[in-house]
Design a protein around this motif. Structure first.
Motif, PDB file in Angstrom:
ATOM      1  N   UNK A 291       0.833  -1.200   0.000  1.00  0.00           N
ATOM      2  CA  UNK A 291       0.000   0.000   0.000  1.00  0.00           C
ATOM      3  C   UNK A 291       0.871   1.254   0.000  1.00  0.00           C
ATOM      4  N   UNK A 292       1.883   1.277   0.875  1.00  0.00           N
ATOM      5  CA  UNK A 292       2.779   2.424   0.971  1.00  0.00           C
ATOM      6  C   UNK A 292       3.470   2.671  -0.360  1.00  0.00           C
ATOM      7  N   UNK A 293       4.019   1.618  -0.960  1.00  0.00           N
ATOM      8  CA  UNK A 293       4.724   1.757  -2.231  1.00  0.00           C
ATOM      9  C   UNK A 293       3.810   2.338  -3.312  1.00  0.00           C
ATOM     10  N   UNK A 294       2.631   1.817  -3.412  1.00  0.00           N
ATOM     11  CA  UNK A 294       1.678   2.300  -4.415  1.00  0.00           C
ATOM     12  C   UNK A 294       1.350   3.772  -4.195  1.00  0.00           C
ATOM     13  N   UNK A 295       1.113   4.146  -2.940  1.00  0.00           N
ATOM     14  CA  UNK A 295       0.796   5.543  -2.631  1.00  0.00           C
ATOM     15  C   UNK A 295       1.972   6.465  -2.938  1.00  0.00           C
ATOM     16  N   UNK A 296       3.187   6.021  -2.585  1.00  0.00           N
ATOM     17  CA  UNK A 296       4.368   6.855  -2.836  1.00  0.00           C
ATOM     18  C   UNK A 296       4.542   7.095  -4.330  1.00  0.00           C
ATOM     19  N   UNK A 297       4.444   6.035  -5.126  1.00  0.00           N
ATOM     20  CA  UNK A 297       4.714   6.164  -6.547  1.00  0.00           C
ATOM     21  C   UNK A 297       3.586   6.826  -7.332  1.00  0.00           C
ATOM     22  N   UNK A 298       2.472   7.105  -6.670  1.00  0.00           N
ATOM     23  CA  UNK A 298       1.419   7.894  -7.310  1.00  0.00           C
ATOM     24  C   UNK A 298       1.308   9.283  -6.682  1.00  0.00           C
ATOM     25  N   UNK A 299       2.232   9.609  -5.780  1.00  0.00           N
ATOM     26  CA  UNK A 299       2.214  10.929  -5.151  1.00  0.00           C
ATOM     27  C   UNK A 299       2.703  11.981  -6.135  1.00  0.00           C
ATOM     28  N   UNK A 300       2.457  13.244  -5.801  1.00  0.00           N
ATOM     29  CA  UNK A 300       2.762  14.319  -6.750  1.00  0.00           C
ATOM     30  C   UNK A 300       4.070  15.055  -6.456  1.00  0.00           C
ATOM     31  N   UNK A 301       4.733  14.730  -5.341  1.00  0.00           N
ATOM     32  CA  UNK A 301       5.986  15.416  -5.027  1.00  0.00           C
ATOM     33  C   UNK A 301       6.845  14.567  -4.101  1.00  0.00           C
ATOM     34  N   UNK A 302       8.109  14.924  -4.046  1.00  0.00           N
ATOM     35  CA  UNK A 302       9.042  14.241  -3.143  1.00  0.00           C
ATOM     36  C   UNK A 302       8.597  14.423  -1.699  1.00  0.00           C
ATOM     37  N   UNK A 303       8.198  15.622  -1.333  1.00  0.00           N
ATOM     38  CA  UNK A 303       7.754  15.901   0.030  1.00  0.00           C
ATOM     39  C   UNK A 303       6.529  15.076   0.409  1.00  0.00           C
ATOM     40  N   UNK A 304       5.579  14.960  -0.509  1.00  0.00           N
ATOM     41  CA  UNK A 304       4.399  14.142  -0.264  1.00  0.00           C
ATOM     42  C   UNK A 304       4.793  12.672  -0.100  1.00  0.00           C
ATOM     43  N   UNK A 305       5.730  12.224  -0.920  1.00  0.00           N
ATOM     44  CA  UNK A 305       6.201  10.837  -0.837  1.00  0.00           C
ATOM     45  C   UNK A 305       6.835  10.563   0.529  1.00  0.00           C
ATOM     46  N   UNK A 306       7.657  11.481   1.014  1.00  0.00           N
ATOM     47  CA  UNK A 306       8.267  11.316   2.340  1.00  0.00           C
ATOM     48  C   UNK A 306       7.208  11.278   3.439  1.00  0.00           C
ATOM     49  N   UNK A 307       6.215  12.129   3.323  1.00  0.00           N
ATOM     50  CA  UNK A 307       5.140  12.157   4.321  1.00  0.00           C
ATOM     51  C   UNK A 307       4.399  10.827   4.346  1.00  0.00           C
ATOM     52  N   UNK A 308       4.162  10.254   3.194  1.00  0.00           N
ATOM     53  CA  UNK A 308       3.485   8.950   3.108  1.00  0.00           C
ATOM     54  C   UNK A 308       4.341   7.874   3.772  1.00  0.00           C
ATOM     55  N   UNK A 309       5.627   7.856   3.459  1.00  0.00           N
ATOM     56  CA  UNK A 309       6.519   6.860   4.060  1.00  0.00           C
ATOM     57  C   UNK A 309       6.470   6.943   5.588  1.00  0.00           C
ATOM     58  N   UNK A 310       6.508   8.152   6.121  1.00  0.00           N
ATOM     59  CA  UNK A 310       6.515   8.304   7.587  1.00  0.00           C
ATOM     60  C   UNK A 310       5.161   8.017   8.233  1.00  0.00           C
ATOM     61  N   UNK A 311       4.121   7.849   7.443  1.00  0.00           N
ATOM     62  CA  UNK A 311       2.848   7.374   7.993  1.00  0.00           C
ATOM     63  C   UNK A 311       2.958   5.901   8.391  1.00  0.00           C
ATOM     64  N   UNK A 312       3.885   5.195   7.763  1.00  0.00           N
ATOM     65  CA  UNK A 312       4.008   3.761   7.956  1.00  0.00           C
ATOM     66  C   UNK A 312       5.170   3.340   8.847  1.00  0.00           C
ATOM     67  N   UNK A 313       6.225   4.153   8.875  1.00  0.00           N
ATOM     68  CA  UNK A 313       7.410   3.784   9.653  1.00  0.00           C
ATOM     69  C   UNK A 313       7.845   4.957  10.528  1.00  0.00           C
ATOM     70  N   UNK A 314       8.645   4.646  11.539  1.00  0.00           N
ATOM     71  CA  UNK A 314       9.276   5.682  12.353  1.00  0.00           C
ATOM     72  C   UNK A 314      10.705   5.832  11.844  1.00  0.00           C
TER      73      UNK A 314
END
Length: 85
Positions: free
Chosen positions: A40-63
């Motif tokens: 789920x995280x991977x799919x969301x990251x690779x459909x995000x619109x920016x690097x910052x958004x991608x980082x925010x998504x990653x940190x929703x899942x991991x510390x």
């Protein structure tokens, strides 16, 4: 996913390439039995619109933790497998 207890993942100080960060976070999730969350995280990251958004998504899942911090998980960097659907 219980997001109040996210697994620690050594992305601080790692190569900041988004593919690398997703691979590290994905491996962490899978090591902790969270295979569906990793996908789920991977799919969301690779459909995000920016690097910052991608980082925010990653940190929703991991510390995020420093690459030099001792982690409970063993050998997080072995056998990366990145699934993009």
């Amino acid at each position: 996913m219980n997001k109040s207890h996210k697994p620690k993942s050594p992305i601080i100080g790692a190569d900041g390439n988004i593919f690398n960060l997703v691979a590290i976070a994905s491996k962490t999730l899978k090591t902790n039995g969270l295979v569906n969350e990793a996908q789920e995280m991977s799919k969301r990251v690779f459909t995000s619109s920016s690097y910052e958004e991608a980082l925010q998504i990653i940190t929703e899942y991991i510390e995020p933790v420093d690459v030099n911090e001792s982690l409970d998980e063993h050998d997080l960097y072995d056998d990366f497998d990145l699934e993009i659907e």
